[in-house]
Design a protein around this motif. Structure first.
Motif, short mmCIF file in Angstrom:
data_model
loop_
_atom_site.label_atom_id
_atom_site.label_comp_id
_atom_site.label_asym_id
_atom_site.label_seq_id
_atom_site.Cartn_x
_atom_site.Cartn_y
_atom_site.Cartn_z
N ILE A 217 0.85 -1.19 0.00
CA ILE A 217 0.00 0.00 0.00
C ILE A 217 0.88 1.24 0.00
N ASN A 218 0.58 2.16 -0.89
CA ASN A 218 1.30 3.43 -0.95
C ASN A 218 0.60 4.39 0.01
N ILE A 219 1.27 4.72 1.11
CA ILE A 219 0.69 5.62 2.10
C ILE A 219 1.36 6.98 1.96
N GLY A 220 0.54 8.01 1.76
CA GLY A 220 1.04 9.36 1.61
C GLY A 220 0.44 10.28 2.67
N THR A 221 0.92 11.51 2.68
CA THR A 221 0.35 12.53 3.56
C THR A 221 -0.12 13.69 2.70
N SER A 222 -1.12 14.41 3.18
CA SER A 222 -1.68 15.52 2.39
C SER A 222 -0.68 16.65 2.21
N THR A 223 0.32 16.75 3.09
CA THR A 223 1.34 17.79 2.97
C THR A 223 2.59 17.31 2.26
N GLY A 224 2.72 16.01 2.09
CA GLY A 224 3.92 15.44 1.48
C GLY A 224 5.08 15.30 2.45
N GLU A 225 4.88 15.73 3.69
CA GLU A 225 5.94 15.65 4.70
C GLU A 225 5.98 14.26 5.32
N GLU A 226 7.17 13.87 5.79
CA GLU A 226 7.33 12.57 6.43
C GLU A 226 6.73 12.58 7.83
N VAL A 227 6.03 11.50 8.15
CA VAL A 227 5.51 11.30 9.50
C VAL A 227 5.69 9.82 9.86
N GLU B 61 5.88 0.21 13.38
CA GLU B 61 6.05 1.61 12.97
C GLU B 61 6.64 1.71 11.57
N TYR B 62 6.17 2.73 10.83
CA TYR B 62 6.63 3.01 9.47
C TYR B 62 6.81 4.51 9.32
N THR B 63 7.72 4.91 8.43
CA THR B 63 7.85 6.30 8.04
C THR B 63 7.20 6.44 6.68
N VAL B 64 6.26 7.38 6.58
CA VAL B 64 5.55 7.61 5.32
C VAL B 64 5.69 9.07 4.95
N PRO B 65 5.60 9.46 3.68
CA PRO B 65 5.12 8.69 2.55
C PRO B 65 6.06 7.54 2.20
N GLY B 66 5.43 6.49 1.70
CA GLY B 66 6.18 5.32 1.28
C GLY B 66 5.26 4.14 1.06
N TYR C 160 -6.43 -4.56 0.52
CA TYR C 160 -6.70 -3.18 0.92
C TYR C 160 -6.47 -2.27 -0.28
N ALA C 161 -6.92 -1.04 -0.19
CA ALA C 161 -6.73 -0.08 -1.28
C ALA C 161 -5.25 0.03 -1.63
N ASP C 162 -4.96 0.30 -2.89
CA ASP C 162 -3.57 0.42 -3.33
C ASP C 162 -2.86 1.62 -2.71
N SER C 163 -3.64 2.67 -2.40
CA SER C 163 -3.04 3.86 -1.80
C SER C 163 -4.02 4.53 -0.85
N VAL C 164 -3.46 5.25 0.11
CA VAL C 164 -4.26 5.99 1.08
C VAL C 164 -3.49 7.25 1.46
N GLU C 165 -4.23 8.31 1.76
CA GLU C 165 -3.59 9.57 2.16
C GLU C 165 -4.02 9.93 3.58
N ILE C 166 -3.03 10.28 4.39
CA ILE C 166 -3.28 10.72 5.76
C ILE C 166 -3.42 12.24 5.73
N ASN C 167 -4.49 12.74 6.30
CA ASN C 167 -4.75 14.18 6.32
C ASN C 167 -3.87 14.85 7.38
N CYS C 168 -3.04 15.80 6.95
CA CYS C 168 -2.13 16.51 7.86
C CYS C 168 -2.26 18.02 7.64
N LYS C 169 -1.89 18.78 8.68
CA LYS C 169 -1.86 20.24 8.59
C LYS C 169 -0.41 20.69 8.50
N LYS C 170 -0.19 21.81 7.83
CA LYS C 170 1.18 22.36 7.74
C LYS C 170 1.50 23.14 8.99
#
Length: 119
Positions: free
Chosen positions: A28-38, A46-51, A109-119
């Motif tokens: 699964i490709n997990i991203g964040t809405s800001t593109g920042e690593e979390v 534990e994982y570091t995403v996007p990735g 599971y879905a191929d990709s998902v985005e985590i909603n983040c604030k800047k």
């Protein structure tokens, strides 16, 4: 010869298509809405995403828990049925589909998902 055909037919009917054609895990490709690593946790790992994250298939939704206060605390990854399961149900009947269900390989599971983040 008849025995060989009977054994081969039984093997095909008793093996699940998703169990044979798919892996125990799904990527699964997990991203964040800001593109920042979390840092996130899924199933205690534990994982570091996007990735791209490899998760074990199961008959349960997965919860992505964010360790970053700027992001949604939880993002649900809903289980879906593998396409191969439906093919097996139509072509192989209940025996093969039961195998898929028992091994939990019928789920994905879905191929990709985005985590909603604030800047």
């Amino acid at each position: 010869m008849k025995k060989l055909v009977a054994v081969a037919t039984a093997a095909v009917l008793m093996s699940g298509c998703a169990s044979v054609l798919t892996d125990d895990t799904t990527s699964i490709n997990i991203g964040t809405s800001t593109g920042e690593e979390v840092t996130v946790a899924i199933d205690g790992q534990e994982y570091t995403v996007p990735g791209i994250v490899s998760l074990k298939k199961s008959n349960a939704d997965k919860t992505i828990v964010s360790k970053d206060n700027r992001c949604a605390k939880q993002t649900v990854l809903k289980k879906e049925i593998e396409t191969e399961f439906w093919i097996n149900l139509v072509s192989g009947g209940p025996l093969g589909s039961t195998t898929d269900m028992a091994t939990e390989k019928m789920w994905t599971y879905a191929d990709s998902v985005e985590i909603n983040c604030k800047k």
